[in-house]
Design an enzyme around this catalytic site. Structure first.
Site, PDB file in Angstrom:
ATOM      1  N   ARG A  10       4.399 -12.032   7.579  1.00 55.70           N
ATOM      2  CA  ARG A  10       5.758 -11.502   7.690  1.00 55.70           C
ATOM      3  C   ARG A  10       6.343 -11.838   9.061  1.00 55.70           C
ATOM      4  O   ARG A  10       5.772 -11.493  10.097  1.00 55.70           O
ATOM      5  CB  ARG A  10       5.775  -9.988   7.487  1.00 55.70           C
ATOM      6  CG  ARG A  10       7.180  -9.410   7.353  1.00 55.70           C
ATOM      7  CD  ARG A  10       7.160  -7.901   7.098  1.00 55.70           C
ATOM      8  NE  ARG A  10       6.329  -7.561   5.950  1.00 55.70           N
ATOM      9  CZ  ARG A  10       6.705  -7.654   4.677  1.00 55.70           C
ATOM     10  NH1 ARG A  10       7.921  -8.097   4.382  1.00 55.70           N
ATOM     11  NH2 ARG A  10       5.879  -7.303   3.698  1.00 55.70           N
ATOM     12  N   GLU A  33       0.711 -15.633   1.818  1.00 52.94           N
ATOM     13  CA  GLU A  33       2.011 -15.103   1.357  1.00 52.94           C
ATOM     14  C   GLU A  33       2.998 -15.097   2.511  1.00 52.94           C
ATOM     15  O   GLU A  33       2.700 -14.574   3.590  1.00 52.94           O
ATOM     16  CB  GLU A  33       1.786 -13.684   0.838  1.00 52.94           C
ATOM     17  CG  GLU A  33       3.025 -12.848   0.674  1.00 52.94           C
ATOM     18  CD  GLU A  33       2.724 -11.364   0.535  1.00 52.94           C
ATOM     19  OE1 GLU A  33       3.615 -10.563   0.883  1.00 52.94           O
ATOM     20  OE2 GLU A  33       1.619 -10.996   0.096  1.00 52.94           O
ATOM     21  N   THR A  62       7.488  -9.754  -0.941  1.00 51.18           N
ATOM     22  CA  THR A  62       8.759  -9.027  -0.933  1.00 51.18           C
ATOM     23  C   THR A  62       9.755  -9.705  -1.878  1.00 51.18           C
ATOM     24  O   THR A  62      10.928  -9.897  -1.560  1.00 51.18           O
ATOM     25  CB  THR A  62       9.336  -8.909   0.501  1.00 51.18           C
ATOM     26  OG1 THR A  62       8.272  -8.601   1.410  1.00 51.18           O
ATOM     27  CG2 THR A  62      10.356  -7.776   0.578  1.00 51.18           C
ATOM     28  N   LYS A 122      -1.138  -4.785  -6.740  1.00 51.05           N
ATOM     29  CA  LYS A 122      -1.086  -4.570  -5.304  1.00 51.05           C
ATOM     30  C   LYS A 122      -0.891  -3.066  -5.077  1.00 51.05           C
ATOM     31  O   LYS A 122       0.179  -2.528  -5.366  1.00 51.05           O
ATOM     32  CB  LYS A 122       0.075  -5.362  -4.707  1.00 51.05           C
ATOM     33  CG  LYS A 122       0.460  -4.987  -3.286  1.00 51.05           C
ATOM     34  CD  LYS A 122       1.741  -5.704  -2.883  1.00 51.05           C
ATOM     35  CE  LYS A 122       2.285  -5.195  -1.565  1.00 51.05           C
ATOM     36  NZ  LYS A 122       3.520  -5.911  -1.160  1.00 51.05           N
ATOM     37  N   GLY A 152      -2.813  -0.731   5.386  1.00 48.65           N
ATOM     38  CA  GLY A 152      -3.853   0.226   5.752  1.00 48.65           C
ATOM     39  C   GLY A 152      -5.263  -0.277   5.525  1.00 48.65           C
ATOM     40  O   GLY A 152      -6.232   0.391   5.887  1.00 48.65           O
ATOM     41  N   GLY A 172      -1.575  -7.863   6.669  1.00 44.27           N
ATOM     42  CA  GLY A 172      -0.332  -8.258   7.312  1.00 44.27           C
ATOM     43  C   GLY A 172      -0.402  -8.169   8.818  1.00 44.27           C
ATOM     44  O   GLY A 172      -0.860  -9.084   9.499  1.00 44.27           O
TER      45      GLY A 172
END
Length: 202
Positions: A10, A33, A62, A122, A152, A172
């Site tokens: 991201r 991703e 997303t 997911k 987490g 991430g």
């Protein structure tokens, strides 16, 4: 070895994505991703497909609409990950021949996603569901469903998630954040892979 680890980049930019992608693959992470709220994400996905795409599952996160699914397919992406369970997105993903991993939190969302063709689930946000929540859901889900903990999940709690029934993880901010240099991402990727391998091969 294809590990069930998805790198979530991201905020990555097209100018840095190729060396980062190469470092991830070298470390042993072959699922990548690029969330669509990153800068020029389709260019990043296209560059990854062109440079490290052989044997690597590359796609977008997303993803909220069928138009976005079409755009990702158009640049060679093969993976669609969403934060929610959108039936239209799942069906469009499968129609385009891509893998669908919608975000779910509840039994209703999980079974609805599977009925509409999702390849896996997911569980997001993982820090709210927790291993105990996944364990309860695992008791009623089909055994062959791939369940990924996202949000987490980290090397220090992989064991708890795996014991609860997780099959894999989306990582991430623990792997990449805007401003991280290549060396930082490489070290974190190596740590994640080593932690996972130690648990599944012990």
């Amino acid at each position: 070895m294809s590990r069930p680890l998805i790198a979530i980049l991201r905020g990555v930019t097209p100018n840095e994505v190729v060396p980062i992608g190469a470092a991830l693959v070298e470390a042993g992470i072959t699922r990548i991703e690029v969330p669509l709220n990153s800068p020029d994400p389709l260019t990043s996905i296209s560059r990854l497909v062109e440079t490290v795409g052989e044997g690597v599952l590359i796609g977008a996160g997303t993803v909220l609409s069928t138009d976005q699914v079409d755009s990702v397919a158009g640049v060679g992406g093969k993976l669609i990950v969403s934060p929610d369970c959108n039936h239209s997105v799942i069906k469009a993903t499968k129609a385009a021949g891509m893998q669908s991993f919608p975000g779910v939190m509840t039994p209703t969302e999980a079974f609805s996603a599977l009925r509409h063709g999702a390849d896996g689930l997911k569980f997001f946000p993982g820090n709210l569901i927790g291993p105990s929540g996944l364990k309860a859901l695992r008791a009623v889900l089909p055994a062959n469903v791939s369940c990924y903990a996202v949000g987490g999940a980290a090397p220090d709690n992989f064991a708890l998630w795996l014991e609860a029934g997780a099959d894999g993880f989306g990582i991430g901010s623990g792997l990449f954040q805007p401003g991280f240099d290549l060396a930082q991402v490489t070290r974190r990727a190596q740590t994640i892979v080593s932690a996972y391998d130690a648990l599944v091969t012990s």
